[in-house]
Design an enzyme around this catalytic site. Structure first.
Site, short mmCIF file in Angstrom:
data_model
loop_
_atom_site.label_atom_id
_atom_site.label_comp_id
_atom_site.label_asym_id
_atom_site.label_seq_id
_atom_site.Cartn_x
_atom_site.Cartn_y
_atom_site.Cartn_z
N ALA A 66 0.85 -1.18 0.00
CA ALA A 66 0.00 0.00 0.00
C ALA A 66 0.89 1.23 0.00
CB ALA A 66 -0.90 -0.02 1.23
N LYS A 67 0.22 2.35 -0.13
CA LYS A 67 0.92 3.63 -0.20
C LYS A 67 1.90 3.81 0.97
CE LYS A 67 -1.07 8.01 -1.64
NZ LYS A 67 -2.33 8.72 -1.52
N ARG A 68 1.42 3.37 2.16
CA ARG A 68 2.23 3.61 3.36
C ARG A 68 3.58 2.88 3.33
NH1 ARG A 68 1.04 -1.23 5.94
NH2 ARG A 68 -0.92 -1.90 5.02
N HIS A 69 3.75 1.89 2.42
CA HIS A 69 5.05 1.24 2.32
C HIS A 69 6.07 2.13 1.60
CE1 HIS A 69 2.63 -2.53 3.00
NE2 HIS A 69 3.62 -2.68 3.84
N GLY A 70 5.56 3.23 1.06
CA GLY A 70 6.47 4.17 0.42
C GLY A 70 6.91 3.74 -0.98
#
Ligand code: GLU
Length: 287
Positions: free
Chosen positions: A248-252
């Protein structure tokens, strides 16, 4: 039979590697069988869908070399189909309006839990004179819906689907509880729109991530209630980040757009994904 698959992104953000992985599998399955691959933009959520995300999705797919057949379909232009399906279920007495907020449901100490969190505790089921001028969604009365299905010899209701990875799966829609079929802020829910569209578009093989496996139990029930055919499902493993959870986005991880604008070769990236060469820290996982 001509195989027909689809990629059905919700334009609520930019696509990332996990989406590319899914789109490649849907595309390649169709192409390997001389079939059709179509693109459906799932933009019924008017508050979160953005034209700029749609634009990026179209460019990303072209960049990856994933050409689609025919015109792009837009859920926002098919609302009449969802309304007709809702009307049919309402006519069968299977829907009821629900006025609860998320907070109401979370606060209900008795709320049982299903695979996707708290199940709706049924507060609004059986309201005598609901005031439809107040904001409300429409829920499926699950117990009634199950009673509507044809019973088999043992008194059991047998709903199954064929899954390319999981084999013959017996649907257990009751585990999802009284699901929302029309939202307060959108004329249809994901469950309803996706089931109606897959049937209306003649999708033979639904290729999507295993994170949507639980949703298929509900979709199988809706197919039975609405007299729609059941496609074959191919719930594929997901890409996960270094912490083992779904990418997801939060994994960068950079968006496909960022890679495209940085001049990366999209077709070469697609080839690497096909060969299972994943970027460092990313792995394919079963759930
Ligand atoms: N629109 C859904 C999503 O972006 C996928 C729908 C599906 O493949 O069934 O998660």
């Amino acid at each position: 039979m001509v195989i027909h698959t689809r990629f059905a992104p919700s334009p609520t953000g930019r696509l990332h590697l996990g989406h590319a992985w899914s789109a490649i599998q849907a595309h390649d399955h169709a192409r390997a069988h001389g079939g059709r691959f179509t693109l459906r933009i799932e933009d019924i959520d008017g508050t979160r869908s953005r034209p700029a995300h749609v634009e990026a999705i179209l460019r990303d797919l072209e960049w990856l070399g994933l050409g689609w057949d025919g015109a792009v379909t837009w859920q926002s232009r098919r609302l009449h189909l969802y309304e007709a399906a809702l009307g049919r279920l309402r006519g069968q007495g299977l829907l009821y309006p629900c006025f609860c907020t998320r907070a109401d449901i979370a606060a209900s100490a008795s709320a049982p839990h299903g695979p996707e969190g708290a199940l709706y505790p049924g507060t609004c089921r059986g309201l005598e004179a609901p005031d439809l001028r107040r904001p409300h969604c429409w829920r499926l009365d699950m117990a009634r819906a199950l009673q509507c299905l044809p019973q088999h010899a043992g008194g059991e209701t047998e709903l199954c689907w064929r899954d390319a990875h999981a084999g013959c799966v017996r649907a257990d829609p009751a585990a999802a509880g009284d699901v929302v079929l029309a939202r307060k802020d959108a004329p249809a829910s994901y469950h309803l729109a996706v089931t109606v569209d897959d049937a209306a578009q003649g999708i033979t093989d639904v290729v999507r991530g295993v994170d949507l496996f639980a949703a298929t139990h509900v979709h199988r029930l809706l197919q039975a209630l609405l007299g729609l055919p059941t496609p074959e499902y191919r719930h594929h493993p997901l890409l996960a980040g270094p912490d083992g959870t779904r990418l997801a986005k939060r994994h960068g991880a950079p968006s496909l757009e960022a890679m495209r604008l940085a001049g990366e070769d999209g077709r070469a990236l697609a080839e690497r994904l096909r060969a299972g060469q994943l970027p460092v820290g990313i792995a394919a996982t079963g759930a």
